[in-house]
Design a protein around this motif. Sequence first.
Motif, PDB file in Angstrom:
ATOM      1  N   TYR A 150       0.826  -1.207   0.000  1.00 39.44           N
ATOM      2  CA  TYR A 150       0.000   0.000   0.000  1.00 39.44           C
ATOM      3  C   TYR A 150       0.861   1.259   0.000  1.00 39.44           C
ATOM      4  CZ  TYR A 150      -4.228  -2.737   1.029  1.00 39.44           C
ATOM      5  OH  TYR A 150      -5.285  -3.613   0.971  1.00 39.44           O
ATOM      6  N   THR A 151       1.973   1.228   0.694  1.00 35.94           N
ATOM      7  CA  THR A 151       2.839   2.402   0.781  1.00 35.94           C
ATOM      8  C   THR A 151       3.855   2.463  -0.350  1.00 35.94           C
ATOM      9  OG1 THR A 151       2.627   2.544   3.190  1.00 35.94           O
ATOM     10  CG2 THR A 151       4.556   3.603   2.214  1.00 35.94           C
ATOM     11  N   LEU A 152       4.495   1.326  -0.648  1.00 36.21           N
ATOM     12  CA  LEU A 152       5.650   1.319  -1.541  1.00 36.21           C
ATOM     13  C   LEU A 152       5.363   0.767  -2.925  1.00 36.21           C
ATOM     14  CD1 LEU A 152       8.252  -0.116   1.019  1.00 36.21           C
ATOM     15  CD2 LEU A 152       7.860   2.293   0.454  1.00 36.21           C
ATOM     16  N   GLY A 153       4.219   0.115  -3.106  1.00 39.34           N
ATOM     17  CA  GLY A 153       3.941  -0.544  -4.373  1.00 39.34           C
ATOM     18  C   GLY A 153       4.638  -1.875  -4.519  1.00 39.34           C
ATOM     19  N   THR A 154       5.368  -2.311  -3.505  1.00 38.57           N
ATOM     20  CA  THR A 154       6.095  -3.573  -3.504  1.00 38.57           C
ATOM     21  C   THR A 154       6.320  -3.993  -2.063  1.00 38.57           C
ATOM     22  OG1 THR A 154       8.194  -4.663  -4.067  1.00 38.57           O
ATOM     23  CG2 THR A 154       8.286  -2.311  -3.630  1.00 38.57           C
ATOM     24  N   SER A 155       6.461  -5.299  -1.854  1.00 38.29           N
ATOM     25  CA  SER A 155       6.820  -5.782  -0.515  1.00 38.29           C
ATOM     26  C   SER A 155       8.331  -5.916  -0.373  1.00 38.29           C
ATOM     27  CB  SER A 155       6.159  -7.137  -0.235  1.00 38.29           C
ATOM     28  OG  SER A 155       6.595  -8.110  -1.179  1.00 38.29           O
ATOM     29  N   GLY A 156       9.061  -5.690  -1.454  1.00 40.72           N
ATOM     30  CA  GLY A 156      10.518  -5.740  -1.392  1.00 40.72           C
ATOM     31  C   GLY A 156      11.058  -4.505  -0.691  1.00 40.72           C
ATOM     32  N   GLY A 157      12.074  -4.679   0.121  1.00 41.48           N
ATOM     33  CA  GLY A 157      12.674  -3.561   0.833  1.00 41.48           C
ATOM     34  C   GLY A 157      14.128  -3.380   0.454  1.00 41.48           C
ATOM     35  N   MET A 158      14.852  -2.742   1.332  1.00 39.87           N
ATOM     36  CA  MET A 158      16.256  -2.463   1.046  1.00 39.87           C
ATOM     37  C   MET A 158      17.089  -3.753   1.097  1.00 39.87           C
ATOM     38  SD  MET A 158      17.677  -0.600   4.533  1.00 39.87           S
ATOM     39  CE  MET A 158      19.404  -0.735   4.059  1.00 39.87           C
ATOM     40  N   ASP A 159      18.180  -3.751   0.371  1.00 38.65           N
ATOM     41  CA  ASP A 159      19.114  -4.871   0.338  1.00 38.65           C
ATOM     42  C   ASP A 159      19.932  -4.849   1.633  1.00 38.65           C
ATOM     43  OD1 ASP A 159      21.154  -6.682  -0.123  1.00 38.65           O
ATOM     44  OD2 ASP A 159      21.653  -5.913  -2.117  1.00 38.65           O
ATOM     45  N   PRO A 160      19.914  -5.933   2.440  1.00 38.61           N
ATOM     46  CA  PRO A 160      20.669  -5.917   3.700  1.00 38.61           C
ATOM     47  C   PRO A 160      22.166  -5.755   3.505  1.00 38.61           C
ATOM     48  CG  PRO A 160      19.873  -8.122   3.201  1.00 38.61           C
ATOM     49  CD  PRO A 160      19.190  -7.196   2.235  1.00 38.61           C
ATOM     50  N   GLU A 161      22.671  -6.035   2.312  1.00 42.75           N
ATOM     51  CA  GLU A 161      24.089  -5.814   2.068  1.00 42.75           C
ATOM     52  C   GLU A 161      24.440  -4.326   2.005  1.00 42.75           C
ATOM     53  OE1 GLU A 161      26.251  -8.802  -0.498  1.00 42.75           O
ATOM     54  OE2 GLU A 161      24.189  -9.333  -1.025  1.00 42.75           O
ATOM     55  N   ASP A 162      23.412  -3.450   2.070  1.00 45.78           N
ATOM     56  CA  ASP A 162      23.642  -2.008   2.166  1.00 45.78           C
ATOM     57  C   ASP A 162      23.759  -1.537   3.611  1.00 45.78           C
ATOM     58  OD1 ASP A 162      23.674  -1.679  -0.555  1.00 45.78           O
ATOM     59  OD2 ASP A 162      21.577  -1.051  -0.704  1.00 45.78           O
ATOM     60  N   PHE A 163      23.476  -2.423   4.589  1.00 41.93           N
ATOM     61  CA  PHE A 163      23.556  -2.003   5.988  1.00 41.93           C
ATOM     62  C   PHE A 163      24.921  -1.433   6.388  1.00 41.93           C
ATOM     63  CE2 PHE A 163      19.807  -4.832   7.280  1.00 41.93           C
ATOM     64  CZ  PHE A 163      18.978  -3.746   7.499  1.00 41.93           C
ATOM     65  N   PRO A 164      26.037  -1.920   5.853  1.00 39.81           N
ATOM     66  CA  PRO A 164      27.315  -1.325   6.244  1.00 39.81           C
ATOM     67  C   PRO A 164      27.429   0.170   5.952  1.00 39.81           C
ATOM     68  CG  PRO A 164      27.690  -3.474   5.265  1.00 39.81           C
ATOM     69  CD  PRO A 164      26.233  -3.157   5.070  1.00 39.81           C
ATOM     70  N   GLY A 323      19.904   3.454   3.510  1.00 43.52           N
ATOM     71  CA  GLY A 323      18.693   3.947   4.153  1.00 43.52           C
ATOM     72  C   GLY A 323      17.475   3.196   3.652  1.00 43.52           C
ATOM     73  N   GLY A 324      16.405   3.226   4.439  1.00 43.67           N
ATOM     74  CA  GLY A 324      15.158   2.571   4.037  1.00 43.67           C
ATOM     75  C   GLY A 324      14.701   1.561   5.057  1.00 43.67           C
ATOM     76  N   LEU A 325      13.900   0.605   4.610  1.00 41.82           N
ATOM     77  CA  LEU A 325      13.302  -0.414   5.471  1.00 41.82           C
ATOM     78  C   LEU A 325      13.547  -1.784   4.859  1.00 41.82           C
ATOM     79  CD1 LEU A 325      11.280  -1.394   7.739  1.00 41.82           C
ATOM     80  CD2 LEU A 325       9.464  -0.992   6.066  1.00 41.82           C
ATOM     81  N   HIS A 326      13.988  -2.710   5.687  1.00 40.43           N
ATOM     82  CA  HIS A 326      14.209  -4.094   5.263  1.00 40.43           C
ATOM     83  C   HIS A 326      13.241  -4.983   6.040  1.00 40.43           C
ATOM     84  CE1 HIS A 326      16.076  -7.863   4.232  1.00 40.43           C
ATOM     85  NE2 HIS A 326      16.495  -8.093   5.460  1.00 40.43           N
ATOM     86  N   TYR A 327      12.227  -5.510   5.343  1.00 39.23           N
ATOM     87  CA  TYR A 327      11.255  -6.431   5.934  1.00 39.23           C
ATOM     88  C   TYR A 327      11.386  -7.798   5.282  1.00 39.23           C
ATOM     89  CZ  TYR A 327       6.607  -8.438   6.978  1.00 39.23           C
ATOM     90  OH  TYR A 327       5.576  -9.261   7.372  1.00 39.23           O
ATOM     91  N   SER A 328      11.291  -7.803   3.959  1.00 43.72           N
ATOM     92  CA  SER A 328      11.438  -9.034   3.190  1.00 43.72           C
ATOM     93  C   SER A 328      11.967  -8.666   1.812  1.00 43.72           C
ATOM     94  CB  SER A 328      10.096  -9.752   3.056  1.00 43.72           C
ATOM     95  OG  SER A 328      10.176 -10.827   2.136  1.00 43.72           O
ATOM     96  N   THR A 329      12.805  -9.530   1.296  1.00 47.75           N
ATOM     97  CA  THR A 329      13.309  -9.308  -0.064  1.00 47.75           C
ATOM     98  C   THR A 329      12.521 -10.098  -1.106  1.00 47.75           C
ATOM     99  OG1 THR A 329      14.941 -11.072   0.255  1.00 47.75           O
ATOM    100  CG2 THR A 329      15.656  -8.814   0.725  1.00 47.75           C
TER     101      THR A 329
END
Length: 654
Positions: A150-164, A323-329
Amino acid sequence: MEVLGACPLDCPDACSWVVTVADDGRAVELRGNKHHPVTRGALCVKVNRYLEQVDSPDRIRYPMRRVGRKGEGRFERITWDEALDEIAERLTGIVDEDGGEAIWPFHGTGSLGYLQGLEGLSGRRFFNVLGASLHDPTICSISGSLGLKYTLGTSGGMDPEDFPQSKLIILWGTNPLTTGHHVWKFIQDSGAYLVAIDPVRSRTADRCDEHLAPLPGTDAALALGLMHVIVSLGAEDREYLAEHTEGWPQFRERLAEYPPDRVAEITGLPAERIFALGERIARTRPTAIRASQGMQRHAGGGMALRTLACLPGVTGDWGIPGGGLHYSTSGHFRLNESALARFDLLPHPVRTLSMTRLSEGLLEAKDPPVRALFVIAANPVASNPDQSTVIRGLSREDLFTVVLEHFPTDTVDYADIVLPATMQPEHLDVVAAYGNMYLAWNEPAVDPPGECLSTTETFRRLARHMGLTEPSLYDSDEDLARQLLEGHDLDRLRREGFLRVEPQPVPAGKLQFVSARAAAAGHDALPTYIPPADTGDGLVLISAASHYFVNSSFGSNPELRRRAGEPQVTIHPGDAAERGIADGAKILVYNERGAFEAIALVSDRVRPGVAATTKGRWMRFSHGPTVNATIAERDSDFGGGAVYHDNRIHITLR
């Protein structure tokens, strides 16, 4: 010989592993694939014992037929031909009398493989030809996934390999050191300031710089309050909001309704701590949020994820690496799942039955009633809400139940026919992570024990016994993998064991603060706070993941059960004192739905008003009902998700 494979269990990591096979054909070692960028050679405390599970003396190795009453767990060994003939005869009669919709293929998360497990709804082609009811796997993450869409148009979030690259990481309702520890390596690499938001001070919270413990089910209010603070400081990213979002003026008015003082009353957190975290987020770029399924298992769970996904939009973090939200890829993978399921084989539209509402489906469904249940990679007696009513449904003598299983679970006790299933080193499969960007290939390493068959082969044989002529029912596992992976380099995946899939853009288009899709579905067009549904007296009981089980998988492993100890419920010292409960006391936990026994652990690891236990226990090893006896079989706000953490209970001495 070393054979590349992949963990199929319900964990975000989908680890790539290596099976060492001795000259006599036995698997003698299992280790993480050191070449995989996420696995990095390490497996978890559970999967380190996977080969022990494979060789367990309790393993079901032959087909069985029930000889006692349902629930007694008494069976006799039969041949595959006898088992398949009986199943074919019963299904043919049911289809002739009531139609295919009287059959319910009930898939669980015991395997997330695309060929053998839930992700590809293994066996679905067979059930489609029969016109069986559809199975909606609502128990896990559906509410949060819909909220994100509903918010993003996708359930995909940020790539956890960007956390560093992150400078601030908020671990919101997640305990990755227990439920998917490989992401922790990327979090550690960041050197970021770490904040845990969780009603329980978990293993992960112990490792963070800061821990906030809101009341369960109030996450959306906290997110709205943090965004209120950011806007009050003038720290919203106006350029990002103007160019990449829709509905900001209306959402800004909604944020004005959630000042820190009001949010403090809702969440039980001090207003000054809410303001301080909001200020930290306002001043820190990039900020990343890691959330997982736990926070969406309550009445307003989908709305909570929808609201949380707005926060990086207000700050502009969606436009910054790290930056962003990681819930599920999962939303990033483009696999040809429809080629596996072949819903075009359905002779006509059919109803959908909800995984979360198993007992309702078994006891109340009409036109037609459910007359046959196939349980595949699932243990609903141990995993579904409202345990006692689920058992009542499974106890129907007129319900023909077939269970494909590895071990004699609580659910197997209610089967009419039990079919022995292969485990991961014994069959071909493809696994996609939902916590990183990698596909993994699982090559069979050893022969199955006894007469175990893969799920795919089981349904090929059953189709033959029923005389079904649809050619696709007999596709080999290699054919299925090729159809699924259309457009991907299958040969490279099979050779190297894993393959990275590049993430899709997030948001997919402009971020929707105002969602027409949500409004059309009957929800508030704006993100908001939906309070818990189970209110009143008592404590809120959280039943989170165990460090030693994956849902109910490994629930029979003697060593992991020893490490887990007896069922415990953690109670805050103040709440324990009010009830006259001492540390180590035997207690009864109960509400109007049911009760279970446990040992009291008095600790400030839970906040006042909250009790905590873990899921995954089997009744046979708990000597009675488990925590799910107290949990309601009702829906969350989006998609009919489960409400395991929206659960009020009472505690008394036993």
